[in-house]
Design a protein around this motif. Structure first.
Motif, PDB file in Angstrom:
ATOM      1  N   UNK A   1     -10.632 -15.980 -12.736  1.00  0.00           N
ATOM      2  CA  UNK A   1      -9.885 -16.842 -13.678  1.00  0.00           C
ATOM      3  C   UNK A   1     -10.784 -17.485 -14.721  1.00  0.00           C
ATOM      4  N   UNK A   2     -12.001 -16.979 -14.823  1.00  0.00           N
ATOM      5  CA  UNK A   2     -12.870 -17.428 -15.919  1.00  0.00           C
ATOM      6  C   UNK A   2     -13.491 -18.806 -15.756  1.00  0.00           C
ATOM      7  N   UNK A   3     -13.359 -19.409 -14.582  1.00  0.00           N
ATOM      8  CA  UNK A   3     -14.024 -20.699 -14.387  1.00  0.00           C
ATOM      9  C   UNK A   3     -15.499 -20.473 -14.066  1.00  0.00           C
ATOM     10  N   UNK A   4     -16.310 -21.512 -14.344  1.00  0.00           N
ATOM     11  CA  UNK A   4     -17.712 -21.508 -13.914  1.00  0.00           C
ATOM     12  C   UNK A   4     -17.787 -22.459 -12.726  1.00  0.00           C
ATOM     13  N   UNK A  25     -20.574 -26.235 -23.088  1.00  0.00           N
ATOM     14  CA  UNK A  25     -19.644 -25.110 -23.244  1.00  0.00           C
ATOM     15  C   UNK A  25     -18.281 -25.546 -23.767  1.00  0.00           C
ATOM     16  N   UNK A  26     -18.152 -26.869 -23.970  1.00  0.00           N
ATOM     17  CA  UNK A  26     -16.864 -27.435 -24.406  1.00  0.00           C
ATOM     18  C   UNK A  26     -15.731 -27.012 -23.490  1.00  0.00           C
ATOM     19  N   UNK A  27     -15.980 -27.180 -22.234  1.00  0.00           N
ATOM     20  CA  UNK A  27     -14.917 -26.915 -21.248  1.00  0.00           C
ATOM     21  C   UNK A  27     -14.794 -28.161 -20.387  1.00  0.00           C
ATOM     22  N   UNK A  28     -13.610 -28.408 -19.859  1.00  0.00           N
ATOM     23  CA  UNK A  28     -13.461 -29.589 -19.005  1.00  0.00           C
ATOM     24  C   UNK A  28     -14.082 -29.329 -17.634  1.00  0.00           C
ATOM     25  N   UNK A  29     -14.436 -30.408 -16.946  1.00  0.00           N
ATOM     26  CA  UNK A  29     -15.095 -30.283 -15.654  1.00  0.00           C
ATOM     27  C   UNK A  29     -14.246 -30.930 -14.556  1.00  0.00           C
ATOM     28  N   UNK A  30     -14.240 -30.278 -13.405  1.00  0.00           N
ATOM     29  CA  UNK A  30     -13.493 -30.775 -12.247  1.00  0.00           C
ATOM     30  C   UNK A  30     -14.443 -30.799 -11.065  1.00  0.00           C
ATOM     31  N   UNK A  31     -14.361 -31.846 -10.250  1.00  0.00           N
ATOM     32  CA  UNK A  31     -15.212 -31.951  -9.064  1.00  0.00           C
ATOM     33  C   UNK A  31     -14.290 -32.055  -7.847  1.00  0.00           C
ATOM     34  N   UNK A  66      -4.803 -25.272  -5.042  1.00  0.00           N
ATOM     35  CA  UNK A  66      -4.169 -25.893  -6.210  1.00  0.00           C
ATOM     36  C   UNK A  66      -4.856 -25.458  -7.497  1.00  0.00           C
ATOM     37  N   UNK A  67      -6.192 -25.450  -7.463  1.00  0.00           N
ATOM     38  CA  UNK A  67      -6.928 -25.064  -8.672  1.00  0.00           C
ATOM     39  C   UNK A  67      -6.592 -23.636  -9.074  1.00  0.00           C
ATOM     40  N   UNK A  68      -6.395 -22.782  -8.073  1.00  0.00           N
ATOM     41  CA  UNK A  68      -6.066 -21.378  -8.353  1.00  0.00           C
ATOM     42  C   UNK A  68      -4.737 -21.248  -9.078  1.00  0.00           C
ATOM     43  N   UNK A  69      -3.851 -22.214  -8.871  1.00  0.00           N
ATOM     44  CA  UNK A  69      -2.541 -22.134  -9.523  1.00  0.00           C
ATOM     45  C   UNK A  69      -2.616 -22.494 -10.997  1.00  0.00           C
ATOM     46  N   UNK A  70      -3.681 -23.232 -11.390  1.00  0.00           N
ATOM     47  CA  UNK A  70      -3.638 -23.686 -12.779  1.00  0.00           C
ATOM     48  C   UNK A  70      -4.919 -23.641 -13.569  1.00  0.00           C
ATOM     49  N   UNK A  71      -6.055 -23.606 -12.911  1.00  0.00           N
ATOM     50  CA  UNK A  71      -7.274 -23.916 -13.639  1.00  0.00           C
ATOM     51  C   UNK A  71      -8.002 -22.671 -14.131  1.00  0.00           C
ATOM     52  N   UNK A  90     -13.629 -16.828  -0.375  1.00  0.00           N
ATOM     53  CA  UNK A  90     -12.739 -15.873  -1.047  1.00  0.00           C
ATOM     54  C   UNK A  90     -12.009 -16.542  -2.213  1.00  0.00           C
ATOM     55  N   UNK A  91     -11.560 -17.770  -1.995  1.00  0.00           N
ATOM     56  CA  UNK A  91     -10.853 -18.493  -3.062  1.00  0.00           C
ATOM     57  C   UNK A  91     -11.792 -18.751  -4.244  1.00  0.00           C
ATOM     58  N   UNK A  92     -13.033 -19.099  -3.948  1.00  0.00           N
ATOM     59  CA  UNK A  92     -14.004 -19.332  -5.034  1.00  0.00           C
ATOM     60  C   UNK A  92     -14.181 -18.066  -5.870  1.00  0.00           C
ATOM     61  N   UNK A  93     -14.269 -16.938  -5.187  1.00  0.00           N
ATOM     62  CA  UNK A  93     -14.438 -15.660  -5.888  1.00  0.00           C
ATOM     63  C   UNK A  93     -13.279 -15.383  -6.829  1.00  0.00           C
ATOM     64  N   UNK A  94     -12.075 -15.801  -6.421  1.00  0.00           N
ATOM     65  CA  UNK A  94     -10.907 -15.567  -7.279  1.00  0.00           C
ATOM     66  C   UNK A  94     -10.896 -16.530  -8.469  1.00  0.00           C
ATOM     67  N   UNK A  95     -11.484 -17.717  -8.258  1.00  0.00           N
ATOM     68  CA  UNK A  95     -11.448 -18.744  -9.305  1.00  0.00           C
ATOM     69  C   UNK A  95     -12.388 -18.458 -10.462  1.00  0.00           C
ATOM     70  N   UNK A  96     -13.463 -17.728 -10.199  1.00  0.00           N
ATOM     71  CA  UNK A  96     -14.379 -17.465 -11.306  1.00  0.00           C
ATOM     72  C   UNK A  96     -15.763 -17.056 -10.861  1.00  0.00           C
ATOM     73  N   UNK A  97     -16.723 -17.354 -11.746  1.00  0.00           N
ATOM     74  CA  UNK A  97     -18.111 -16.928 -11.545  1.00  0.00           C
ATOM     75  C   UNK A  97     -18.850 -18.047 -10.791  1.00  0.00           C
ATOM     76  N   UNK A  98     -19.438 -17.687  -9.668  1.00  0.00           N
ATOM     77  CA  UNK A  98     -19.997 -18.712  -8.774  1.00  0.00           C
ATOM     78  C   UNK A  98     -21.525 -18.767  -8.908  1.00  0.00           C
ATOM     79  N   UNK A  99     -22.045 -19.962  -9.225  1.00  0.00           N
ATOM     80  CA  UNK A  99     -23.488 -20.192  -9.346  1.00  0.00           C
ATOM     81  C   UNK A  99     -23.965 -21.051  -8.181  1.00  0.00           C
ATOM     82  N   UNK A 100     -24.958 -20.575  -7.457  1.00  0.00           N
ATOM     83  CA  UNK A 100     -25.559 -21.349  -6.361  1.00  0.00           C
ATOM     84  C   UNK A 100     -26.793 -22.068  -6.903  1.00  0.00           C
TER      85      UNK A 100
END
Ligand code: S3P
Length: 168
Positions: A1-4, A25-31, A66-71, A90-100
């Motif tokens: 879904x293109x999230x970082x 990156x001019x993107x909003x951030x969620x924690x 919830x994030x998967x439904x909208x973010x 698995x959910x993280x993988x669907x949400x976007x690109x994961x940086x450790x």
């Protein structure tokens, strides 16, 4: 879904990197910790003390769902224990690109030694606890990650530049 998405141990810099990346990156951030505190109307420490860690872990999974439904196209920093659950990875993988954000035990201890807001690091010998937990968790972080960023001995500018090279 293109999230970082930023994962890593407590004190590895996820929240700060998330905020700085959001400006850059001019993107909003969620924690996820903050989302859970908002929803529960209490602090992480209160949640752990009253309902226990297992309850909190369920809230983390709910939060990802919830994030998967909208973010999309946002920056998401997640609590240090969230990637330990296979389902969450698995959910993280669907949400976007994961940086450790990979930090060693010494770096982490220096950053969190005066912190009282993280229930899992309170107690007698936080230094050994960090070393032990990090060893247990590193494999899960690597399994969840698309990119591993070594954050030891680097300032935020360097870390942001490195992440920027990989963001799709
Ligand atoms: C935890 C990390 C914390 C928070 C909770 C549990 C963990 O988040 O979710 O205290 O198990 O590593 P940060 O990594 O943002 O400190």
């Amino acid at each position: 879904m293109g999230n970082v998405i930023l994962i890593g141990f407590m004190g590895s810099g996820k929240t700060t990197v998330g905020l700085k990346l959001s400006y850059r990156l001019r993107r909003t951030v969620i924690d996820t910790d903050k989302e859970i505190e908002k929803e529960e109307k209490r602090t992480i420490s209160d949640i752990f003390a009253t309902d226990g860690e297992a309850y909190f872990r369920d809230k983390e999974t709910e939060c990802l769902r919830k994030l998967l439904k909208g973010t999309a196209n946002q920056i998401i920093s997640v609590g240090g224990g969230l990637p330990l659950r296979q389902e969450n990875r698995e959910l993280l993988g669907k949400l976007g690109q994961v940086f450790y954000l990979c930090a060693n035990a010494g770096t982490i201890y220096e950053r969190v030694k005066h912190d009282t807001s993280r229930p899992l690091l309170q107690g007698d010998d936080p230094q050994s606890k960090i070393a032990r937990m990090l060893k247990e968790r590193d494999g899960c972080y690597r399994a969840a990650a698309d990119v591993v960023i070594d954050v030891n001995d680097k300032d935020f500018e360097q870390i942001l530049c490195e992440i920027g090279e990989y963001v799709e």
